[in-house]
Design a protein around this motif. Structure first.
Motif, mmCIF file in Angstrom:
data_model
loop_
_atom_site.group_PDB
_atom_site.id
_atom_site.type_symbol
_atom_site.label_atom_id
_atom_site.label_comp_id
_atom_site.label_asym_id
_atom_site.label_seq_id
_atom_site.Cartn_x
_atom_site.Cartn_y
_atom_site.Cartn_z
ATOM 1 N N THR A 152 37.537 40.027 33.862
ATOM 2 C CA THR A 152 37.050 39.596 35.322
ATOM 3 C C THR A 152 35.587 40.141 35.352
ATOM 4 N N ALA A 210 43.897 42.499 37.170
ATOM 5 C CA ALA A 210 43.139 41.218 36.771
ATOM 6 C C ALA A 210 44.311 40.254 37.017
ATOM 7 N N ILE A 261 43.261 30.939 36.651
ATOM 8 C CA ILE A 261 42.258 31.140 35.556
ATOM 9 C C ILE A 261 42.126 29.430 35.039
ATOM 10 N N CYS A 311 43.026 37.566 39.780
ATOM 11 C CA CYS A 311 42.654 36.136 39.202
ATOM 12 C C CYS A 311 43.921 35.300 39.288
#
Length: 204
Positions: free
Chosen positions: A82, A150, A157, A154
């Motif tokens: 990230t 992550a 993606i 996130c």
């Protein structure tokens, strides 16, 4: 042919040590690769953690090595974070101890390394970068989330066909302690065993 020292390490991998619960975590990656193989499509895996400094690189290197060992064709493994930092030096030392041939291509704050598992195979290029760096694929890849930060940070993606959380404990907790070498080696062997298990399941 893989380097002999790496082959000796692979011989020590015991898939029976992987719990049934963990195998369920790995199964979506098996399914993704199997689907690509069955449809004769290229397989792109982007292994992602927060800083692209430790777990994502170990996962990238071991997954690429496993694909060569099991002769699963058209596999290219990438890694990203990230945020970009640097590939941590103890990861490089751990890979060298396992038999990988590592060469620094460039130095500086974010060195670039060539990491070879075989005399005649293309090396893995290791350096820290964000998961959407130009070095990495833009689309038609699986995003493998190798750390919970992550994974949580996130949820989306861009370009990923599939997002698969396969998280590992961070060996960073041992940095600067007497256990550092041992912890990095243990994490590397765990990641190696699990990536080899994944590719061992692929029917060709």
């Amino acid at each position: 042919m893989l380097y002999n020292k790496i082959k000796n390490t692979i011989d020590s991998f015991d898939f029976n040590q992987i719990s049934e619960d963990r195998k369920k975590v790995l199964q979506p990656l098996v399914d993704y690769i199997q689907d690509k193989v069955s449809n004769k499509q290229e397989i792109r895996l982007n292994l992602i953690c927060t800083h692209n400094s430790r777990r994502s690189h170990l996962s990238q290197v071991w997954a690429q090595t496993a694909s060569a060992f099991y002769n699963v064709k058209n596999v290219v493994c990438y890694s990203g974070g990230t945020e970009a930092t640097a590939l941590y030096s103890e990861v490089i030392e751990t890979l060298k101890q396992t038999g990988f041939k590592v060469q620094a291509i460039s130095n500086g704050n974010n060195p670039v390394y060539s990491i070879k598992f075989s005399a005649n195979q293309h090396p893995v290029i290791g350096f820290s970068k964000t998961y959407d760096d130009d070095f990495n694929p833009e689309s038609e890849f699986a995003a493998i989330m190798t750390c919970s930060q992550a994974d949580g940070g996130c949820p989306f993606i861009a370009g990923a066909e599939k997002r698969i959380p396969i998280t590992f404990e961070d060996p960073k907790v041992s940095d600067g302690t007497a256990q550092q070498k041992q912890i990095y080696q243990e994490r590397s062997l765990q990641i190696g065993t699990e990536m080899f298990y994944v590719f061992s399941q692929i029917q060709q």
